[in-house]
Design an enzyme around this catalytic site. Structure first.
Site, short mmCIF file in Angstrom:
data_model
loop_
_atom_site.label_atom_id
_atom_site.label_comp_id
_atom_site.label_asym_id
_atom_site.label_seq_id
_atom_site.Cartn_x
_atom_site.Cartn_y
_atom_site.Cartn_z
CB CYS A 1 -0.94 -0.01 1.20
SG CYS A 1 -0.13 -0.34 2.75
CG HIS A 2 1.43 3.13 -2.83
ND1 HIS A 2 2.72 2.70 -3.08
CD2 HIS A 2 0.65 2.47 -3.73
CE1 HIS A 2 2.71 1.84 -4.08
NE2 HIS A 2 1.47 1.67 -4.50
CG HIS B 1 1.20 -5.26 -8.82
ND1 HIS B 1 1.04 -5.32 -7.45
CD2 HIS B 1 1.37 -3.94 -9.12
CE1 HIS B 1 1.11 -4.08 -6.95
NE2 HIS B 1 1.32 -3.24 -7.93
CG ASP C 1 -1.68 -0.90 -5.68
OD1 ASP C 1 -0.65 -0.37 -5.21
OD2 ASP C 1 -2.09 -0.65 -6.83
O1 NQM Z 1 0.76 1.09 -6.92
C1 NQM Z 1 1.34 0.34 -7.69
O2 NQM Z 1 1.96 -0.62 -7.27
C2 NQM Z 1 1.29 0.58 -9.10
C3 NQM Z 1 1.41 1.75 -9.75
C4 NQM Z 1 1.96 2.96 -9.16
C5 NQM Z 1 3.34 2.82 -8.70
O3 NQM Z 1 3.89 1.75 -8.68
C6 NQM Z 1 4.08 4.01 -8.23
O4 NQM Z 1 3.69 5.12 -8.49
O5 NQM Z 1 5.10 3.81 -7.56
C7 NQM Z 1 0.97 1.83 -11.14
O6 NQM Z 1 0.89 0.79 -11.80
O7 NQM Z 1 0.71 2.96 -11.60
#
Ligand code: NQM
Length: 313
Positions: free
Chosen positions: A36-37, A185, A261
């Site tokens: 998660c972010h 993923h 995610d």
């Molecule tokens: O959230 C994820 O894993 C996938 C993302 C974003 C990402 O990786 C990022 O911005 O660092 C995506 O496919 O845009």
């Protein structure tokens, strides 16, 4: 409560789903949301100049509220590319979590040993190398290998994000990495192709031949072609992705992780109800034993090894 960011979001940006449902599936005690972010908030932790997208804000408090709502115990917060190599938002979230969050950072070769140690002390246990061209500029492989060698000494692992068609070209580089390697993923399979076709077979071969490679069986909402979407109570969303994730879980039960995610950056079509995403877990990990490995044993071994008897090596 969502508040408007001081940044202007990328055109077409979809905000995360408010009010996710309570999952019908009861997570095992101690479950970890391992991908998660946090985004900003931009007023406190500005987005990086080199970013390829500008998100809505998604704060640590909002992430922790989601954790409680879904029934998870812990989070692994992965540095998102919109923050570049400025890890402050992720670090702040880890430090505010009371030990319930660990992190995966982005660093450049200019990072000092003191900075790496400070990241470690904050709870960072890995770095992420991103090869998705729409998200990042190219970084020379020798720079990444240098970083890999340095973080290996801290006992960290490397998270890699790439698209399935790029695996052949990246194979040798990945094989040279000296740490555990966690693929985001499932390497983004094209799930409209045959699960027994050459592309997914190559990914499974990659995992089979490299016992240090793990996979997140995450992001059905990003990979699905035919849906249905995880909305309006749909209990078996993204049916086209499920066989792929289940194949990975059943083939490598000790090397898989699962994550929401949240807040789902860059989805263009819809925002999933995260409670319904959790309800997919028993479809990809059909037994209690597989669920426990996926959600508790594996992430604990990798991110909280000091709390387990057999940390990941
Ligand atoms: O959230 C994820 O894993 C996938 C993302 C974003 C990402 O990786 C990022 O911005 O660092 C995506 O496919 O845009």
């Amino acid at each position: 409560m969502k508040q408007e960011s001081i940044f202007t979001k990328s055109p077409g940006w979809l905000d995360w789903y408010t009010g996710p449902s309570k999952p019908a599936f009861t997570l095992p005690a101690g479950a970890v949301d391992a991908h998660c972010h946090v985004f900003g908030p931009g007023a406190e932790f500005p987005y990086a100049a080199e970013r390829k997208y500008t998100p809505c804000d998604a704060s640590k408090a909002q992430l922790f509220a989601l954790r409680e709502q879904l029934g998870f115990s812990r989070n692994v917060i992965v540095q998102a590319t919109c923050h570049g190599a400025d890890n402050r938002a992720m670090v702040d979230a880890c430090q505010s979590s009371g030990g319930k969050a660990r992190g995966v950072a982005t660093v450049r070769r200019t990072v000092s040993d003191e900075e790496l140690q400070a990241l470690h002390d904050a709870g960072v246990r890995g770095v992420r190398f991103n090869f998705v061209k729409r998200l990042v500029d190219f970084t020379p492989r020798e720079e990444l290998l240098e970083i890999a060698g340095r973080v290996a000494k801290l006992g960290w692992h490397i998270v890699v994000y790439f698209e399935s068609q790029d695996l052949p070209e990246l194979w040798d580089f990945f094989s040279a990495l000296p740490t555990i390697v966690v693929v985001d993923h499932m390497g983004r399979p094209d799930v409209s192709k045959d699960i027994d076709g050459p592309e997914f077979a190559l990914f499974l071969k990659f995992m089979r031949e490299h016992p240090n490679v793990w996979s997140k069986v995450s992001c059905p909402e990003r990979l699905s072609v035919s849906g249905p979407k995880a909305l309006d109570g749909e209990r078996m969303a993204y049916r086209d992705v499920i066989p792929f994730a289940r194949r990975v879980v059943e083939s490598f039960p000790d090397r898989v992780l699962w994550g929401t995610d949240w807040p789902h950056p860059n989805l263009k079509d819809h925002m999933p109800d995260d409670g319904l995403l959790v309800d997919l877990i028993p479809h990809i990990a059909p037994t209690a034993e597989l669920q426990h490995k996926l959600l508790v044993d594996n992430p604990m071994r990798l991110y909280w090894p000091e709390e387990t008897s057999n940390g990941a090596r």
